[in-house]
Design a protein around this motif. Structure first.
Motif, PDB file in Angstrom:
ATOM      1  N   MET A   1      59.914  16.551 -48.121  1.00  0.00           N
ATOM      2  CA  MET A   1      58.672  15.931 -47.635  1.00  0.00           C
ATOM      3  C   MET A   1      58.422  14.639 -48.404  1.00  0.00           C
ATOM      4  SD  MET A   1      54.811  17.548 -47.598  1.00  0.00           S
ATOM      5  CE  MET A   1      55.326  18.871 -46.517  1.00  0.00           C
ATOM      6  N   GLU A   2      58.012  13.606 -47.690  1.00  0.00           N
ATOM      7  CA  GLU A   2      57.764  12.305 -48.314  1.00  0.00           C
ATOM      8  C   GLU A   2      56.569  12.404 -49.246  1.00  0.00           C
ATOM      9  OE1 GLU A   2      56.512   7.800 -46.990  1.00  0.00           O
ATOM     10  OE2 GLU A   2      57.615   9.086 -45.592  1.00  0.00           O
ATOM     11  N   PRO A   3      56.692  11.915 -50.500  1.00  0.00           N
ATOM     12  CA  PRO A   3      55.574  12.010 -51.434  1.00  0.00           C
ATOM     13  C   PRO A   3      54.356  11.239 -50.936  1.00  0.00           C
ATOM     14  CG  PRO A   3      57.288  10.530 -52.265  1.00  0.00           C
ATOM     15  CD  PRO A   3      57.857  11.224 -51.077  1.00  0.00           C
ATOM     16  N   GLN A   4      53.210  11.813 -51.226  1.00  0.00           N
ATOM     17  CA  GLN A   4      51.966  11.203 -50.768  1.00  0.00           C
ATOM     18  C   GLN A   4      51.671   9.957 -51.585  1.00  0.00           C
ATOM     19  OE1 GLN A   4      48.265  13.360 -51.517  1.00  0.00           O
ATOM     20  NE2 GLN A   4      47.802  13.197 -49.353  1.00  0.00           N
ATOM     21  N   SER A   5      51.271   8.877 -50.919  1.00  0.00           N
ATOM     22  CA  SER A   5      50.958   7.652 -51.642  1.00  0.00           C
ATOM     23  C   SER A   5      49.661   7.830 -52.410  1.00  0.00           C
ATOM     24  CB  SER A   5      50.819   6.479 -50.662  1.00  0.00           C
ATOM     25  OG  SER A   5      49.646   6.625 -49.900  1.00  0.00           O
ATOM     26  N   ASN A   6      49.493   6.983 -53.441  1.00  0.00           N
ATOM     27  CA  ASN A   6      48.270   7.036 -54.230  1.00  0.00           C
ATOM     28  C   ASN A   6      47.052   6.750 -53.369  1.00  0.00           C
ATOM     29  OD1 ASN A   6      46.805   7.112 -56.825  1.00  0.00           O
ATOM     30  ND2 ASN A   6      46.478   4.926 -56.454  1.00  0.00           N
ATOM     31  N   ALA A   7      47.216   5.795 -52.407  1.00  0.00           N
ATOM     32  CA  ALA A   7      46.102   5.449 -51.516  1.00  0.00           C
ATOM     33  C   ALA A   7      45.705   6.638 -50.662  1.00  0.00           C
ATOM     34  CB  ALA A   7      46.486   4.272 -50.633  1.00  0.00           C
ATOM     35  N   ALA A   8      46.709   7.357 -50.122  1.00  0.00           N
ATOM     36  CA  ALA A   8      46.417   8.514 -49.286  1.00  0.00           C
ATOM     37  C   ALA A   8      45.763   9.623 -50.102  1.00  0.00           C
ATOM     38  CB  ALA A   8      47.702   9.018 -48.642  1.00  0.00           C
ATOM     39  N   HIS A   9      46.238   9.807 -51.361  1.00  0.00           N
ATOM     40  CA  HIS A   9      45.660  10.831 -52.227  1.00  0.00           C
ATOM     41  C   HIS A   9      44.190  10.518 -52.519  1.00  0.00           C
ATOM     42  CE1 HIS A   9      45.388  13.815 -55.424  1.00  0.00           C
ATOM     43  NE2 HIS A   9      44.852  12.872 -56.194  1.00  0.00           N
ATOM     44  N   GLN A  10      43.899   9.275 -52.816  1.00  0.00           N
ATOM     45  CA  GLN A  10      42.519   8.903 -53.097  1.00  0.00           C
ATOM     46  C   GLN A  10      41.643   9.070 -51.868  1.00  0.00           C
ATOM     47  OE1 GLN A  10      43.644   4.990 -54.948  1.00  0.00           O
ATOM     48  NE2 GLN A  10      42.074   5.562 -56.411  1.00  0.00           N
ATOM     49  N   ALA A  11      42.187   8.700 -50.680  1.00  0.00           N
ATOM     50  CA  ALA A  11      41.420   8.841 -49.442  1.00  0.00           C
ATOM     51  C   ALA A  11      41.081  10.297 -49.173  1.00  0.00           C
ATOM     52  CB  ALA A  11      42.218   8.269 -48.271  1.00  0.00           C
ATOM     53  N   GLN A  12      42.030  11.210 -49.486  1.00  0.00           N
ATOM     54  CA  GLN A  12      41.784  12.638 -49.283  1.00  0.00           C
ATOM     55  C   GLN A  12      40.650  13.127 -50.155  1.00  0.00           C
ATOM     56  OE1 GLN A  12      45.116  15.201 -49.865  1.00  0.00           O
ATOM     57  NE2 GLN A  12      45.798  15.049 -47.743  1.00  0.00           N
ATOM     58  N   ASN A  13      40.497  12.503 -51.311  1.00  0.00           N
ATOM     59  CA  ASN A  13      39.453  12.905 -52.248  1.00  0.00           C
ATOM     60  C   ASN A  13      38.176  12.087 -52.098  1.00  0.00           C
ATOM     61  OD1 ASN A  13      40.699  14.982 -54.298  1.00  0.00           O
ATOM     62  ND2 ASN A  13      42.292  13.470 -53.889  1.00  0.00           N
ATOM     63  N   GLY A  14      38.080  11.362 -50.979  1.00  0.00           N
ATOM     64  CA  GLY A  14      36.862  10.609 -50.702  1.00  0.00           C
ATOM     65  C   GLY A  14      36.729   9.335 -51.509  1.00  0.00           C
ATOM     66  N   GLU A  15      37.799   8.901 -52.152  1.00  0.00           N
ATOM     67  CA  GLU A  15      37.758   7.687 -52.946  1.00  0.00           C
ATOM     68  C   GLU A  15      38.379   6.532 -52.160  1.00  0.00           C
ATOM     69  OE1 GLU A  15      39.702   8.354 -56.672  1.00  0.00           O
ATOM     70  OE2 GLU A  15      39.109  10.466 -56.701  1.00  0.00           O
ATOM     71  N   LEU A  16      37.916   5.329 -52.451  1.00  0.00           N
ATOM     72  CA  LEU A  16      38.526   4.147 -51.839  1.00  0.00           C
ATOM     73  C   LEU A  16      39.578   3.602 -52.782  1.00  0.00           C
ATOM     74  CD1 LEU A  16      35.534   2.208 -50.231  1.00  0.00           C
ATOM     75  CD2 LEU A  16      37.258   3.611 -49.109  1.00  0.00           C
ATOM     76  N   SER A  17      40.794   3.460 -52.266  1.00  0.00           N
ATOM     77  CA  SER A  17      41.898   2.994 -53.102  1.00  0.00           C
ATOM     78  C   SER A  17      41.719   1.534 -53.488  1.00  0.00           C
ATOM     79  CB  SER A  17      43.204   3.170 -52.333  1.00  0.00           C
ATOM     80  OG  SER A  17      44.262   2.537 -53.018  1.00  0.00           O
ATOM     81  N   ASP A  18      42.177   1.211 -54.711  1.00  0.00           N
ATOM     82  CA  ASP A  18      42.202  -0.183 -55.154  1.00  0.00           C
ATOM     83  C   ASP A  18      43.474  -0.883 -54.689  1.00  0.00           C
ATOM     84  OD1 ASP A  18      39.751  -0.128 -56.541  1.00  0.00           O
ATOM     85  OD2 ASP A  18      40.706   0.835 -58.266  1.00  0.00           O
ATOM     86  N   GLU A  19      44.417  -0.098 -54.160  1.00  0.00           N
ATOM     87  CA  GLU A  19      45.672  -0.662 -53.667  1.00  0.00           C
ATOM     88  C   GLU A  19      45.415  -1.548 -52.447  1.00  0.00           C
ATOM     89  OE1 GLU A  19      49.636   1.035 -51.346  1.00  0.00           O
ATOM     90  OE2 GLU A  19      48.418   2.394 -52.551  1.00  0.00           O
ATOM     91  N   ILE A  20      46.134  -2.673 -52.350  1.00  0.00           N
ATOM     92  CA  ILE A  20      46.050  -3.513 -51.156  1.00  0.00           C
ATOM     93  C   ILE A  20      46.961  -2.907 -50.101  1.00  0.00           C
ATOM     94  CG2 ILE A  20      46.446  -5.793 -50.167  1.00  0.00           C
ATOM     95  CD1 ILE A  20      45.889  -7.009 -52.893  1.00  0.00           C
ATOM     96  N   ILE A  21      46.387  -2.491 -48.975  1.00  0.00           N
ATOM     97  CA  ILE A  21      47.135  -1.830 -47.916  1.00  0.00           C
ATOM     98  C   ILE A  21      47.720  -2.875 -46.977  1.00  0.00           C
ATOM     99  CG2 ILE A  21      47.020  -0.179 -46.020  1.00  0.00           C
ATOM    100  CD1 ILE A  21      46.592   1.037 -48.808  1.00  0.00           C
ATOM    101  N   ASP A  22      49.047  -2.947 -46.929  1.00  0.00           N
ATOM    102  CA  ASP A  22      49.725  -3.896 -46.056  1.00  0.00           C
ATOM    103  C   ASP A  22      49.937  -3.234 -44.693  1.00  0.00           C
ATOM    104  OD1 ASP A  22      52.020  -5.274 -44.722  1.00  0.00           O
ATOM    105  OD2 ASP A  22      51.970  -6.503 -46.536  1.00  0.00           O
ATOM    106  N   LEU A  23      49.217  -3.707 -43.663  1.00  0.00           N
ATOM    107  CA  LEU A  23      49.276  -3.068 -42.351  1.00  0.00           C
ATOM    108  C   LEU A  23      50.680  -3.071 -41.772  1.00  0.00           C
ATOM    109  CD1 LEU A  23      46.044  -4.250 -40.483  1.00  0.00           C
ATOM    110  CD2 LEU A  23      46.398  -2.220 -41.872  1.00  0.00           C
ATOM    111  N   GLU A  24      51.405  -4.162 -41.936  1.00  0.00           N
ATOM    112  CA  GLU A  24      52.743  -4.257 -41.361  1.00  0.00           C
ATOM    113  C   GLU A  24      53.680  -3.225 -41.990  1.00  0.00           C
ATOM    114  OE1 GLU A  24      55.400  -7.926 -39.680  1.00  0.00           O
ATOM    115  OE2 GLU A  24      54.369  -8.210 -41.586  1.00  0.00           O
ATOM    116  N   GLU A  25      53.571  -3.036 -43.295  1.00  0.00           N
ATOM    117  CA  GLU A  25      54.417  -2.064 -43.983  1.00  0.00           C
ATOM    118  C   GLU A  25      54.083  -0.643 -43.539  1.00  0.00           C
ATOM    119  OE1 GLU A  25      54.112  -2.569 -48.175  1.00  0.00           O
ATOM    120  OE2 GLU A  25      54.999  -4.584 -48.177  1.00  0.00           O
TER     121      GLU A  25
END
Length: 245
Positions: A1-25
């Motif tokens: 299984m593909e490891p969960q990204s830090n952004a996805a982990h934070q979103a699951q916990n109701g937090e907003l990630s500080d990571e810049i989300i690249d839509l194209e990627e």
């Protein structure tokens, strides 16, 4: 299984990630876009970082220093190319959003390139082509009927970001299938790895690279359903799949 990204982990916990989300990627990898504080979006060839989850077409154009009075806006998604109207809201959380393209609304009389219409297309095919916002032509040569589209966008990973592409309309279309695709200039992988089943052909007085890609029984042509738009979606899939080999 593909490891969960830090952004996805934070979103699951109701937090907003500080990571810049690249839509194209995220779109190219098929990952769902999480809520975050910042998003990187591409407009034409430039990338911009924004701090909102949605923007109107007018606001996206303004990022690129353009206005809806002079430019049209198109959104490239996994499903194809869609028009974005000035007051239409675009959610960056919607799956499959890749990037945005701007198109000048008009050219000065006498300055535009010649556009050939040497045979008639089905209304649905013309609507699809017009909806891409790209320049397209119908060309007949030596009994071959071809639809050529200029500046077709390619996924990152090739030697060019855009190329001219043509496909050939077989006798009996739309009941008979469209097959393969032809590119100019020739495409190469940016990482130097080879691409199988390519050959060179001359058409319309220029050299084209023929991609010998054919439908399998599981992707057989469906009369009444498949048309130029679904074939070009398949061509996009070939281009993306090649980079995963």
């Amino acid at each position: 299984m593909e490891p969960q990204s830090n952004a996805a982990h934070q979103a699951q916990n109701g937090e907003l990630s500080d990571e810049i989300i690249d839509l194209e990627e995220y779109s190219s990898s098929g990952r769902p876009v999480p809520k975050a504080k910042k998003y990187r979006i591409r407009i034409d060839k430039e990338k911009y970082v924004v701090q909102v989850t949605d923007m109107t077409g007018r606001e996206i154009l303004a990022l690129a220093g353009k206005t809806p009075e002079k430019f049209l806006l198109r959104q490239k998604t996994k499903g194809g190319v869609e028009e974005v109207k000035p007051d239409q809201s675009v959610s960056f959380l919607k799956p499959g959003v890749e990037r945005f393209m701007t198109i000048p609304k008009e050219v000065t009389e006498g300055e535009g390139p010649t556009v050939r219409r040497q045979f008639k297309l089905l209304d649905q095919d013309m609507q699809f082509l017009d909806g891409t916002g790209l320049r397209w032509e119908t060309i007949m040569e030596g009994g071959v009927k071809a639809v050529a589209v200029h500046d077709w966008p390619l996924p990152p990973g090739y030697n060019v970001s855009h190329a001219q592409v043509h496909v050939r309309m077989t006798d009996g279309y739309p009941d008979a299938q469209i097959d393969m695709a032809y590119f100019s200039p020739a495409l190469n992988r940016a990482d130097g790895r080879g691409i199988n089943n390519l050959s060179g052909v001359v058409f319309d007085s220029q050299q084209w690279q023929q991609w010998s890609r054919h439908r399998t029984p599981s992707s057989a042509w469906r009369p009444g359903i498949d048309d130029l738009s679904t074939h070009m979606a398949l061509v996009d899939d070939w281009l993306a799949a090649e980079l995963l080999k």
